[in-house]
Write an enzyme that holds these catalytic residues in place. Structure first.
Site, short mmCIF file in Angstrom:
data_model
loop_
_atom_site.label_atom_id
_atom_site.label_comp_id
_atom_site.label_asym_id
_atom_site.label_seq_id
_atom_site.Cartn_x
_atom_site.Cartn_y
_atom_site.Cartn_z
N GLY A 1 -3.18 4.54 -1.47
CA GLY A 1 -2.34 5.73 -1.32
C GLY A 1 -1.42 6.05 -2.49
O GLY A 1 -1.13 7.20 -2.76
N GLU B 1 4.85 3.46 -4.17
CA GLU B 1 4.16 3.51 -2.88
C GLU B 1 4.04 4.96 -2.43
O GLU B 1 4.83 5.82 -2.83
CB GLU B 1 4.98 2.64 -1.91
CG GLU B 1 4.57 2.58 -0.48
CD GLU B 1 3.17 2.06 -0.19
OE1 GLU B 1 2.21 2.60 -0.78
OE2 GLU B 1 3.03 1.18 0.67
N ASP C 1 7.01 3.75 6.04
CA ASP C 1 7.00 4.16 7.44
C ASP C 1 7.85 3.15 8.22
O ASP C 1 9.07 3.27 8.24
CB ASP C 1 5.51 4.18 7.88
CG ASP C 1 5.29 4.73 9.26
OD1 ASP C 1 6.08 5.58 9.69
OD2 ASP C 1 4.31 4.33 9.91
N LYS D 1 9.85 7.96 5.82
CA LYS D 1 10.06 8.38 7.21
C LYS D 1 11.13 7.48 7.81
O LYS D 1 10.81 6.51 8.51
CB LYS D 1 8.77 8.17 8.02
CG LYS D 1 7.67 9.18 7.82
CD LYS D 1 6.57 8.87 8.86
CE LYS D 1 5.26 9.52 8.53
NZ LYS D 1 4.17 9.01 9.38
N PHE E 1 2.41 12.63 11.04
CA PHE E 1 1.37 11.97 10.25
C PHE E 1 0.89 12.93 9.17
O PHE E 1 0.39 14.02 9.45
CB PHE E 1 0.20 11.54 11.14
CG PHE E 1 -0.70 10.59 10.43
CD1 PHE E 1 -0.42 9.23 10.38
CD2 PHE E 1 -1.82 11.06 9.74
CE1 PHE E 1 -1.24 8.36 9.68
CE2 PHE E 1 -2.64 10.19 9.05
CZ PHE E 1 -2.35 8.84 9.01
N ARG F 1 -7.24 12.39 0.70
CA ARG F 1 -6.39 11.81 -0.34
C ARG F 1 -6.28 12.76 -1.54
O ARG F 1 -5.29 12.76 -2.26
CB ARG F 1 -6.99 10.48 -0.84
CG ARG F 1 -6.94 9.36 0.17
CD ARG F 1 -7.28 8.04 -0.51
NE ARG F 1 -7.60 6.99 0.44
CZ ARG F 1 -6.69 6.21 1.04
NH1 ARG F 1 -5.41 6.39 0.79
NH2 ARG F 1 -7.06 5.27 1.88
P1 IMP Z 1 4.60 0.61 6.92
O1 IMP Z 1 4.29 -0.83 6.70
O2 IMP Z 1 4.70 0.95 8.39
O3 IMP Z 1 5.79 1.12 6.17
O4 IMP Z 1 3.29 1.39 6.53
C1 IMP Z 1 3.09 1.97 5.38
C2 IMP Z 1 1.64 2.36 5.24
O5 IMP Z 1 1.13 3.03 6.41
C3 IMP Z 1 1.55 3.37 4.13
O6 IMP Z 1 1.39 2.73 2.90
C4 IMP Z 1 0.37 4.20 4.55
O7 IMP Z 1 -0.82 3.61 4.07
C5 IMP Z 1 0.37 4.16 6.05
N1 IMP Z 1 1.00 5.39 6.61
C6 IMP Z 1 2.18 5.47 7.26
N2 IMP Z 1 2.46 6.73 7.62
C7 IMP Z 1 1.42 7.49 7.19
C8 IMP Z 1 1.13 8.91 7.25
O8 IMP Z 1 1.88 9.74 7.77
N3 IMP Z 1 -0.04 9.29 6.68
C9 IMP Z 1 -0.90 8.42 6.08
N4 IMP Z 1 -0.66 7.10 6.00
C10 IMP Z 1 0.49 6.63 6.54
MG MG Z 2 -0.03 2.66 1.57
#
Ligand code: IMP
Ligand code: MG
Length: 174
Positions: free
Chosen positions: A42, A97, A101, A129, A151, A164
């Site tokens: 990403g 990054e 999330d 977020k 999302f 992407r």
């Molecule tokens: P975290 O560990 O929950 O912070 O997850 C982060 C990862 O989840 C990101 O690097 C994304 O790959 C994926 N992710 C979280 N939210 C989204 C979204 O809204 N769209 C697409 N991928 C997301």
């Molecule tokens: Mg990611």
């Protein structure tokens, strides 16, 4: 049938904001060499766009990770699928990054990378977020956009590996 995608941030808005963040990074680091760590997949579009506007000597490395855990709930343990090619000891590191999330991925990754003795380590994200944060200790140094709990796809972010390549950030309408 193709999914409908509602634009959340236009290509112009994203490009302009990345330039602003690059200016901040330029101001903070001056001409000190900076080592970018792009989190695949990403982070790749954002890393490239950001790097084009940085003025110091830049090196880049790539890491791929996936959340490791049973079912749909992330355990907070991250599996490294592709590790860095180069050591980071003594380097000023900036992790790049796509989105923070829950913060689980980065909380884990920052601990792993700190253990490799970089000179400094900071975090730069295209999207944040904050409402979704579980790991409150994750400090984000540079955020292009804070977004609500939706999302999103585009500019590197995928839905089932699709979208992407969109040059803007959108929400998939279901
Ligand atoms: P975290 O560990 O929950 O912070 O997850 C982060 C990862 O989840 C990101 O690097 C994304 O790959 C994926 N992710 C979280 N939210 C989204 C979204 O809204 N769209 C697409 N991928 C997301
Ligand atoms: Mg990611």
């Amino acid at each position: 049938m193709a999914d409908r995608i509602k634009v959340l941030l236009t290509e112009e808005e994203v490009d302009k904001r990345i330039c602003e963040i690059a200016d901040e990074v330029n101001k903070d680091y001056g001409m000190k060499p900076l080592h970018l760590i792009c989190i695949l997949k990403g982070g790749v579009f954002f890393t490239c766009e950001l790097a084009k506007h940085l003025k110091m000597p830049v090196t880049m490395d790539f890491m791929a990770v996936s959340s490791y855990g049973a079912g749909t709930v992330s355990s907070g343990v991250v599996r490294i699928i592709k590790d860095l090619d180069e050591p980071i000891d003594g380097k000023d590191v900036l992790i790049v990054e796509d989105i923070i999330d829950t913060g689980r991925t980065l909380a884990y990754l920052i601990e792993v990378l700190k253990g490799r003795h970089p000179k400094s380590i900071h975090l730069c994200t295209l999207l944040n977020k904050p409402e979704r944060r579980v790991k409150k200790q994750v400090h984000v140094d540079y955020t292009c956009f804070e977004i609500p709990d939706q999302f999103v796809v585009g500019f590197g972010l995928d839905y089932d590996q699709k979208y992407r390549n969109l040059p803007y950030i959108g929400v998939v309408e279901v």
